[in-house]
Scaffold this motif. Sequence first.
Motif, short mmCIF file in Angstrom:
data_model
loop_
_atom_site.label_atom_id
_atom_site.label_comp_id
_atom_site.label_asym_id
_atom_site.label_seq_id
_atom_site.Cartn_x
_atom_site.Cartn_y
_atom_site.Cartn_z
N TRP A 1 -40.63 8.65 22.99
CA TRP A 1 -39.58 7.66 22.72
C TRP A 1 -40.09 6.32 23.22
CZ3 TRP A 1 -34.13 7.29 25.48
CH2 TRP A 1 -33.42 6.21 24.93
N THR A 2 -40.60 5.51 22.34
CA THR A 2 -41.13 4.22 22.76
C THR A 2 -40.04 3.15 22.67
OG1 THR A 2 -41.97 3.88 20.53
CG2 THR A 2 -43.53 4.66 22.15
N SER A 3 -40.11 2.23 23.60
CA SER A 3 -39.19 1.09 23.56
C SER A 3 -40.00 -0.19 23.72
CB SER A 3 -38.15 1.21 24.68
OG SER A 3 -38.77 1.37 25.93
N GLN B 1 -35.09 2.08 27.77
CA GLN B 1 -33.78 2.47 27.27
C GLN B 1 -33.41 3.83 27.86
OE1 GLN B 1 -33.30 0.12 23.14
NE2 GLN B 1 -34.38 2.04 22.87
N TRP C 1 -26.95 15.49 15.85
CA TRP C 1 -27.67 15.11 14.63
C TRP C 1 -28.44 16.33 14.11
CZ3 TRP C 1 -26.64 10.89 12.04
CH2 TRP C 1 -27.49 10.48 10.99
N ARG D 1 -31.59 -0.91 29.34
CA ARG D 1 -30.28 -0.84 28.69
C ARG D 1 -29.97 0.60 28.30
NH1 ARG D 1 -31.53 -4.48 23.41
NH2 ARG D 1 -32.87 -3.08 22.24
N TYR E 1 -25.10 5.28 20.52
CA TYR E 1 -24.74 4.98 19.14
C TYR E 1 -24.77 6.26 18.32
CZ TYR E 1 -26.01 0.24 20.63
OH TYR E 1 -26.10 -0.94 21.30
N GLY F 1 -25.77 8.66 15.70
CA GLY F 1 -26.98 8.79 14.89
C GLY F 1 -28.23 8.20 15.52
N PHE F 2 -28.17 7.81 16.78
CA PHE F 2 -29.39 7.26 17.39
C PHE F 2 -30.51 8.30 17.30
CE2 PHE F 2 -32.50 6.48 20.60
CZ PHE F 2 -32.66 5.12 20.56
N PRO F 3 -31.70 7.89 16.87
CA PRO F 3 -32.78 8.86 16.63
C PRO F 3 -33.46 9.33 17.91
CG PRO F 3 -33.54 6.66 16.09
CD PRO F 3 -32.10 6.51 16.48
N LEU G 1 -27.58 7.65 7.82
CA LEU G 1 -27.44 6.51 8.71
C LEU G 1 -28.79 6.26 9.39
CD1 LEU G 1 -25.70 4.52 10.49
CD2 LEU G 1 -25.23 6.48 11.97
N VAL H 1 -30.60 4.29 12.38
CA VAL H 1 -30.41 3.53 13.61
C VAL H 1 -31.80 3.20 14.15
CG1 VAL H 1 -29.42 3.54 15.94
CG2 VAL H 1 -28.25 4.76 14.08
N ASP H 2 -32.05 1.92 14.35
CA ASP H 2 -33.37 1.53 14.85
C ASP H 2 -33.52 2.05 16.29
OD1 ASP H 2 -35.48 0.14 16.10
OD2 ASP H 2 -35.33 -1.47 14.65
N PRO H 3 -34.59 2.80 16.57
CA PRO H 3 -34.74 3.33 17.92
C PRO H 3 -35.03 2.26 18.97
CG PRO H 3 -36.69 3.82 16.60
CD PRO H 3 -35.68 3.22 15.68
N ILE H 4 -35.51 1.12 18.52
CA ILE H 4 -35.89 0.06 19.46
C ILE H 4 -34.81 -1.01 19.55
CG2 ILE H 4 -37.58 -1.78 19.85
CD1 ILE H 4 -39.63 0.28 18.59
N PHE H 5 -34.20 -1.32 18.42
CA PHE H 5 -33.13 -2.32 18.39
C PHE H 5 -31.84 -1.71 17.83
CE2 PHE H 5 -37.17 -4.64 17.90
CZ PHE H 5 -37.10 -5.47 19.02
N PRO H 6 -31.32 -0.68 18.49
CA PRO H 6 -30.11 -0.05 17.96
C PRO H 6 -28.90 -0.96 18.03
CG PRO H 6 -30.60 0.79 20.15
CD PRO H 6 -31.76 -0.07 19.75
N ARG I 1 -27.80 -0.54 12.52
CA ARG I 1 -27.17 0.77 12.31
C ARG I 1 -26.67 0.75 10.87
NH1 ARG I 1 -25.19 -1.16 17.15
NH2 ARG I 1 -23.01 -1.26 16.47
#
Lengths: 309, 296
Positions: free
Chosen positions: A63-65, A70, A79, A118, A122, A124-126, B79, B81-86, B90
Amino acid sequence: MDAVTEEQQTGVVLGVLVPGIPHPLLCPEQNAGWTRLRQAFDAVRDRIRELQPDLLVVYSTMWTSIIGHQIQADPEPTWVHVDELFHDLGSIPYTFRIDAPFAHALKASMEARGLAARTVAYEGFPIDTGSVVALKLLNPDNAVPAVIVSSNMYSDRAETLVVGKACRDAIDAGKRRAVVVVVGTLSNRLFTDWIDPEDDHVHSAKDDEWNRKILEFLGQGRLEDTAQLSREIQRQVRIPKVVSFKPMWWWSAVMGQHNRYKGEVLAYEALFGTGSAVVTLTPDESGVGEKEFDEDDVERFRGDRNVIA
Amino acid sequence: MGRIVYGALAPHPPHLVYAENPPQNEPRAECGWETLRWGYERMRRDLADIEYDAIVVLSPHWQTYVGTHFLGVPHFKSLSVDPIFPNLFRYRYELDVDVPLAEAMCAEASKAGLVTKMMRNPDFRVDYGTIVSCHLTDPAWRKPIVSISSQRSTAFYSVEVMQEQMIALGHATRRAIEATDRRVVLLASESLSHRHFVNEGPMPEDMSREHITNHHQYLWDMRLIEQLRSGRTREVVEQMPEFTEQAVSESDSGALTWLLAALDFPSYPAELYGYGTVIGTGNAVMGWAPPTPKEA
């Protein structure tokens, strides 16, 4: 920093390293090594049940940010996940139990040490494949609430150490009894063509040799020694998808930056060419003791130095 | 005979969709990144005069370390959702895939010796790079798409190896299209320089904070744009190893090399629709309209 013992009621009571590639979850029967990895996952699952922690902290290299780090904070993310590479192995439906209050506490701990952080909550967050694999196999009934922490693609040692320390701060401040889980491979070179499952092997003898050296250290409980080798590991056996090999830095920082652990290598196998291991570290006073480390310690992240700006 | 009727460098920062406030995207913005959004608007205006049947996009955010993959399911609805800029993206999408065209390209690429795979899992979530570039090109999603993954040979080998494979893929793409009756728009979904800021302001669309991460990257971006604007596309390919490394460019994905190869390394100028930075990265919207057969 003092080690905690297994009998201790709070703190980090177990550290775990697992690979995040989905084969042990989706098709362990296709290769004897993948079966052994799955059995090792199952053994760790049972060990976690015995320990009765009240928190799992997952640090996933998959999981890259970019904006700092995050932290997953959706109390019940749900999901049907499909891996972007191994999509033909099938879909992975999931519902996880996330400790949202701890996620927020962790964000505050990170910020207190100068980090950008942060929470994300959300629909559906992947959630990344590695976190999904780890939580499905290690915590299948969601008995233990979890949090997931991202890995910043630009972070180097200082930032990653501070992230680990912030996680430890939050665990200690909350008087939590935590198992920490690092999701990642050792050598990460996949085959670049399709293979028959029975033909899987570590991509090269060099990768294999390095993996075994890393596991020799971890088997002796020498986590901080391994962390100190991270830059060399990155040079020797890591495809440079990101700037550095970070999991050992985080793992050591969250567990106290020493070598006083009882290490156990439950499995080491090839996973599509990568070196994948399941390892546990239990805090233990009988470890190999302090070494003289040549990299400085960091308590607070002061931000990028912008040397090329 | 099918043909490529248009090719575009079509970057995919989700910020651009966020700032447009389309109904599909949940977060709302006040403004932001107008030079790029107006650039896409001008590109859409030019595309309105071109008849085409499908959009083919190569996206860096579908990363497949084993071979090149092609979407192979006729319809997707989900749907993203951007993993970096959620906080910014969305997006509820519904799109059609030109599966026969995807299969033709996959087969042609295999014939060229590339490792390939069709993606047939209906639960698969289409990557946000594909969605952003396609949305900004055709917000109504009137045309079916083909999405091609980025097989990360830059990381596994080198830019040189990546380019060899992407040139082969570009040529295979072109041959496959020509063997059909499709008129196709190609999109290389990538930024130029690609060093991000690692902090974000409380209001992401606050343009007083937006600038290139460093001057060195700006110089590289301008160099690339000038070369593309003057038809020196082979020069771009030749210097790609330096550019990719020194500008930390998203060209490591192979999207631009693939596009230029599919367009047969145009010596005619690209149209620059807009340049702008997004969270420190350099982005250009540029288009190539190949001469029609009778013009050529």
